[in-house]
Enzyme design. Structure first.
Site, mmCIF file in Angstrom:
data_model
loop_
_atom_site.group_PDB
_atom_site.id
_atom_site.type_symbol
_atom_site.label_atom_id
_atom_site.label_comp_id
_atom_site.label_asym_id
_atom_site.label_seq_id
_atom_site.Cartn_x
_atom_site.Cartn_y
_atom_site.Cartn_z
ATOM 1 N N ASP A 29 -23.342 -5.297 -41.385
ATOM 2 C CA ASP A 29 -22.198 -4.963 -40.416
ATOM 3 C C ASP A 29 -21.094 -4.353 -41.131
ATOM 4 O O ASP A 29 -20.652 -4.670 -42.364
ATOM 5 C CB ASP A 29 -21.922 -6.247 -39.692
ATOM 6 C CG ASP A 29 -20.932 -5.955 -38.619
ATOM 7 O OD1 ASP A 29 -21.395 -6.562 -37.374
ATOM 8 O OD2 ASP A 29 -19.736 -5.582 -38.744
ATOM 9 N N ASN A 85 -24.301 -12.177 -29.035
ATOM 10 C CA ASN A 85 -23.271 -11.930 -27.706
ATOM 11 C C ASN A 85 -23.997 -11.383 -26.690
ATOM 12 O O ASN A 85 -24.464 -10.390 -26.983
ATOM 13 C CB ASN A 85 -22.171 -11.198 -28.239
ATOM 14 C CG ASN A 85 -21.177 -11.950 -29.453
ATOM 15 O OD1 ASN A 85 -21.116 -13.087 -29.630
ATOM 16 N ND2 ASN A 85 -20.897 -11.152 -30.566
ATOM 17 N N GLN A 92 -19.679 -9.078 -26.576
ATOM 18 C CA GLN A 92 -20.636 -7.950 -26.877
ATOM 19 C C GLN A 92 -20.078 -6.719 -26.550
ATOM 20 O O GLN A 92 -19.263 -6.273 -25.862
ATOM 21 C CB GLN A 92 -21.783 -8.009 -26.077
ATOM 22 C CG GLN A 92 -22.767 -6.945 -26.326
ATOM 23 C CD GLN A 92 -24.302 -7.068 -25.447
ATOM 24 O OE1 GLN A 92 -24.269 -7.740 -24.633
ATOM 25 N NE2 GLN A 92 -25.159 -6.482 -25.840
ATOM 26 N N SER A 93 -20.165 -5.758 -27.722
ATOM 27 C CA SER A 93 -19.584 -4.553 -27.750
ATOM 28 C C SER A 93 -20.648 -3.337 -27.772
ATOM 29 O O SER A 93 -20.292 -2.245 -27.550
ATOM 30 C CB SER A 93 -18.337 -4.236 -28.769
ATOM 31 O OG SER A 93 -19.087 -4.388 -29.999
ATOM 32 N N HIS A 98 -28.863 -7.473 -30.440
ATOM 33 C CA HIS A 98 -28.652 -7.728 -31.849
ATOM 34 C C HIS A 98 -28.253 -9.075 -32.217
ATOM 35 O O HIS A 98 -27.776 -9.602 -31.274
ATOM 36 C CB HIS A 98 -28.017 -6.491 -32.537
ATOM 37 C CG HIS A 98 -26.359 -6.735 -31.819
ATOM 38 N ND1 HIS A 98 -26.103 -6.018 -30.609
ATOM 39 C CD2 HIS A 98 -25.281 -7.245 -32.275
ATOM 40 C CE1 HIS A 98 -24.831 -6.366 -30.350
ATOM 41 N NE2 HIS A 98 -24.226 -6.907 -31.329
ATOM 42 N N HIS A 100 -26.635 -11.377 -35.070
ATOM 43 C CA HIS A 100 -25.565 -11.462 -36.400
ATOM 44 C C HIS A 100 -26.227 -12.550 -37.224
ATOM 45 O O HIS A 100 -26.369 -13.800 -36.758
ATOM 46 C CB HIS A 100 -24.164 -11.824 -36.076
ATOM 47 C CG HIS A 100 -23.420 -10.711 -34.894
ATOM 48 N ND1 HIS A 100 -22.534 -9.963 -35.594
ATOM 49 C CD2 HIS A 100 -23.876 -10.471 -33.660
ATOM 50 C CE1 HIS A 100 -22.136 -9.042 -34.484
ATOM 51 N NE2 HIS A 100 -22.738 -9.501 -33.366
HETATM 52 P P1 AMP Z 1 -21.048 -7.250 -30.786
HETATM 53 O O1 AMP Z 1 -19.632 -7.400 -30.702
HETATM 54 O O2 AMP Z 1 -22.006 -8.514 -30.922
HETATM 55 O O3 AMP Z 1 -21.736 -6.271 -30.091
HETATM 56 O O4 AMP Z 1 -21.410 -6.552 -32.273
HETATM 57 C C1 AMP Z 1 -21.372 -5.516 -32.790
HETATM 58 C C2 AMP Z 1 -21.334 -5.482 -34.227
HETATM 59 O O5 AMP Z 1 -21.720 -4.130 -34.830
HETATM 60 C C3 AMP Z 1 -19.860 -5.580 -34.790
HETATM 61 O O6 AMP Z 1 -19.841 -6.824 -35.307
HETATM 62 C C4 AMP Z 1 -19.315 -4.126 -35.396
HETATM 63 O O7 AMP Z 1 -18.854 -4.318 -36.738
HETATM 64 C C5 AMP Z 1 -20.855 -3.717 -35.981
HETATM 65 N N1 AMP Z 1 -20.950 -2.291 -35.827
HETATM 66 C C6 AMP Z 1 -20.445 -1.335 -35.020
HETATM 67 N N2 AMP Z 1 -20.622 -0.255 -35.651
HETATM 68 C C7 AMP Z 1 -21.397 -0.095 -36.710
HETATM 69 C C8 AMP Z 1 -22.117 0.596 -37.566
HETATM 70 N N3 AMP Z 1 -21.937 1.705 -37.546
HETATM 71 N N4 AMP Z 1 -22.787 -0.299 -38.613
HETATM 72 C C9 AMP Z 1 -22.955 -1.334 -38.796
HETATM 73 N N5 AMP Z 1 -22.156 -2.290 -37.880
HETATM 74 C C10 AMP Z 1 -21.531 -1.776 -36.821
#
Ligand code: AMP
Length: 111
Positions: A29, A85, A92-93, A98, A100
């Site tokens: 991450d 998430n 979730q963003s 995915h 974690h």
């Molecule tokens: P979520 O909030 O569950 O959707 O998790 C998205 C995760 O992706 C977050 O923990 C971010 O820090 C991670 N993330 C976003 N862009 C990247 C990237 N380019 N490489 C690795 N992790 C990323």
């Protein structure tokens, strides 16, 4: 429009890769919440766990076993958390499924 993870899967964005096979990629991450924070991502574009179907069951099972193997590889097998998430309200963003994998410190209660 492609998600960040789709761009990583397609090789258009770099990542700190720790595992890859035909179906799954795992990488560190970019903003870790723990000393070990790895994202395990199916290459199939599934929006989130609520959009997975019965036919995805083997893929989801494989992710669990890859998580176990990575936990051993990164020496957190005695205490790790695997979470996904689902939806904006859960934080979730990135809307490509995915998981974690977190460990390497004492993890607090969920909330
Ligand atoms: P979520 O909030 O569950 O959707 O998790 C998205 C995760 O992706 C977050 O923990 C971010 O820090 C991670 N993330 C976003 N862009 C990247 C990237 N380019 N490489 C690795 N992790 C990323």
């Amino acid at each position: 429009m492609k998600t960040v993870f789709q761009k990583i899967i397609d090789g258009e964005l770099p990542c700190d890769k720790v595992f890859e096979n035909e179906r799954i990629i795992a990488f560190k991450d970019i903003a870790p919440h723990a000393p070990v924070h790895i994202l395990i991502v199916p290459k199939k574009a599934i929006q989130d766990i609520s959009h997975a179907t019965q036919e995805d069951a083997p893929l989801l099972a494989e992710i669990l076993f890859i998580a176990n193997a990575l936990a051993k590889q990164f020496h957190i097998q005695d205490g790790f958390r695997l979470l996904t998430n689902n939806g904006v309200d859960a934080g979730q963003s990135i809307f490509h499924l995915h998981f974690h994998l977190l460990g390497g410190r004492k993890l607090g209660a969920l909330g």
